[in-house]
Design a protein around this motif. Sequence first.
Motif, mmCIF file in Angstrom:
data_model
loop_
_atom_site.group_PDB
_atom_site.id
_atom_site.type_symbol
_atom_site.label_atom_id
_atom_site.label_comp_id
_atom_site.label_asym_id
_atom_site.label_seq_id
_atom_site.Cartn_x
_atom_site.Cartn_y
_atom_site.Cartn_z
ATOM 1 N N ASP A 112 0.862 -1.188 0.000
ATOM 2 C CA ASP A 112 0.000 0.000 0.000
ATOM 3 C C ASP A 112 0.899 1.238 0.000
ATOM 4 O O ASP A 112 1.313 1.713 1.058
ATOM 5 C CB ASP A 112 -0.909 -0.010 1.223
ATOM 6 C CG ASP A 112 -1.852 1.182 1.283
ATOM 7 O OD1 ASP A 112 -1.643 2.183 0.556
ATOM 8 O OD2 ASP A 112 -2.797 1.130 2.088
ATOM 9 N N PRO A 113 1.231 1.764 -1.184
ATOM 10 C CA PRO A 113 2.167 2.893 -1.270
ATOM 11 C C PRO A 113 1.753 4.124 -0.468
ATOM 12 O O PRO A 113 2.613 4.843 0.042
ATOM 13 C CB PRO A 113 2.216 3.208 -2.769
ATOM 14 C CG PRO A 113 1.825 1.938 -3.438
ATOM 15 C CD PRO A 113 0.839 1.292 -2.512
ATOM 16 N N GLU A 114 0.463 4.380 -0.328
ATOM 17 C CA GLU A 114 0.028 5.536 0.474
ATOM 18 C C GLU A 114 0.357 5.319 1.950
ATOM 19 O O GLU A 114 0.814 6.236 2.630
ATOM 20 C CB GLU A 114 -1.463 5.806 0.278
ATOM 21 C CG GLU A 114 -1.794 6.340 -1.107
ATOM 22 C CD GLU A 114 -1.084 7.652 -1.422
ATOM 23 O OE1 GLU A 114 -1.062 8.553 -0.552
ATOM 24 O OE2 GLU A 114 -0.533 7.772 -2.535
ATOM 25 N N LEU A 115 0.111 4.117 2.427
ATOM 26 C CA LEU A 115 0.499 3.775 3.790
ATOM 27 C C LEU A 115 2.017 3.875 3.928
ATOM 28 O O LEU A 115 2.525 4.435 4.903
ATOM 29 C CB LEU A 115 0.019 2.377 4.170
ATOM 30 C CG LEU A 115 0.567 1.826 5.491
ATOM 31 C CD1 LEU A 115 0.046 2.635 6.679
ATOM 32 C CD2 LEU A 115 0.203 0.351 5.640
ATOM 33 N N GLY A 116 2.729 3.325 2.950
ATOM 34 C CA GLY A 116 4.184 3.369 2.978
ATOM 35 C C GLY A 116 4.724 4.785 3.055
ATOM 36 O O GLY A 116 5.654 5.073 3.813
ATOM 37 N N ARG A 117 4.116 5.689 2.287
ATOM 38 C CA ARG A 117 4.546 7.095 2.319
ATOM 39 C C ARG A 117 4.263 7.711 3.679
ATOM 40 O O ARG A 117 5.102 8.409 4.246
ATOM 41 C CB ARG A 117 3.848 7.896 1.232
ATOM 42 C CG ARG A 117 4.286 9.355 1.210
ATOM 43 C CD ARG A 117 3.503 10.186 0.179
ATOM 44 N NE ARG A 117 3.932 11.559 0.187
ATOM 45 C CZ ARG A 117 3.644 12.447 1.141
ATOM 46 N NH1 ARG A 117 2.933 12.094 2.171
ATOM 47 N NH2 ARG A 117 4.083 13.690 1.074
ATOM 48 N N ALA A 118 3.077 7.447 4.233
ATOM 49 C CA ALA A 118 2.715 7.995 5.536
ATOM 50 C C ALA A 118 3.668 7.502 6.627
ATOM 51 O O ALA A 118 4.123 8.282 7.475
ATOM 52 C CB ALA A 118 1.273 7.634 5.878
ATOM 53 N N VAL A 119 4.001 6.224 6.599
ATOM 54 C CA VAL A 119 4.930 5.668 7.582
ATOM 55 C C VAL A 119 6.323 6.272 7.389
ATOM 56 O O VAL A 119 6.997 6.626 8.364
ATOM 57 C CB VAL A 119 4.951 4.125 7.515
ATOM 58 C CG1 VAL A 119 6.107 3.549 8.328
ATOM 59 C CG2 VAL A 119 3.618 3.558 7.983
ATOM 60 N N ALA A 120 6.758 6.419 6.138
ATOM 61 C CA ALA A 120 8.080 7.004 5.871
ATOM 62 C C ALA A 120 8.163 8.442 6.383
ATOM 63 O O ALA A 120 9.180 8.841 6.966
ATOM 64 C CB ALA A 120 8.391 6.943 4.379
ATOM 65 N N VAL A 121 7.108 9.222 6.185
ATOM 66 C CA VAL A 121 7.099 10.606 6.684
ATOM 67 C C VAL A 121 7.133 10.604 8.210
ATOM 68 O O VAL A 121 7.868 11.376 8.831
ATOM 69 C CB VAL A 121 5.877 11.380 6.142
ATOM 70 C CG1 VAL A 121 5.694 12.706 6.860
ATOM 71 C CG2 VAL A 121 6.028 11.599 4.641
ATOM 72 N N TRP A 122 6.348 9.736 8.831
ATOM 73 C CA TRP A 122 6.339 9.630 10.288
ATOM 74 C C TRP A 122 7.728 9.269 10.812
ATOM 75 O O TRP A 122 8.260 9.938 11.698
ATOM 76 C CB TRP A 122 5.300 8.592 10.697
ATOM 77 C CG TRP A 122 5.318 8.168 12.130
ATOM 78 C CD1 TRP A 122 5.460 8.972 13.236
ATOM 79 C CD2 TRP A 122 5.178 6.837 12.624
ATOM 80 N NE1 TRP A 122 5.393 8.211 14.378
ATOM 81 C CE2 TRP A 122 5.228 6.890 14.031
ATOM 82 C CE3 TRP A 122 4.992 5.602 12.005
ATOM 83 C CZ2 TRP A 122 5.102 5.759 14.837
ATOM 84 C CZ3 TRP A 122 4.864 4.484 12.800
ATOM 85 C CH2 TRP A 122 4.923 4.566 14.200
ATOM 86 N N VAL A 123 8.330 8.224 10.251
ATOM 87 C CA VAL A 123 9.651 7.787 10.697
ATOM 88 C C VAL A 123 10.685 8.887 10.425
ATOM 89 O O VAL A 123 11.570 9.135 11.246
ATOM 90 C CB VAL A 123 10.043 6.444 10.045
ATOM 91 C CG1 VAL A 123 11.486 6.079 10.360
ATOM 92 C CG2 VAL A 123 9.101 5.335 10.516
ATOM 93 N N GLY A 124 10.554 9.586 9.306
ATOM 94 C CA GLY A 124 11.452 10.699 9.007
ATOM 95 C C GLY A 124 11.376 11.791 10.053
ATOM 96 O O GLY A 124 12.407 12.367 10.455
#
Length: 151
Positions: A112-124
Amino acid sequence: MISASMTAALEPVYREQLMRLAREVSFEAGTRLFEEGRRADRFWIVRTGTVALHLHVPGRRPAVIESLGNGELVGWSWHFPPHLWHLGAEAVSPVRAWEFDAEAVRAMCAADPELGRAVAVWVGRVIAQRLHATRIRLLDLYAPYGSGGLT
């Protein structure tokens, strides 16, 4: 500073998806969650208690970089290859947390690329906060007095 807690960083739909993978765990005070340089295969969201992040300093005691509490992410190294911890972590008090299997979360994010992006921003965001905290703490510990001021 923008909060990097999961509830502040992720929309409810993404939190719900991640929480499907969570399992409840607890740690007694003094329990080491992970060691710097070892394999990062999981992460935690603190529910209660405090976890201290440590940085290995050769020839000295480990430096406590930051103390994490309710709602905060413990561990970000699981998100980036080579998946090795950059810090160490220890429960300062009894801790209750949600534990996540890193491989399962990475697979969910890949699907789920949208989930992946959201998690990446959070972790960032978490990484940015940890880098700032590390800089400030190391200046407090090792820099000559007055050299850590921001201009």
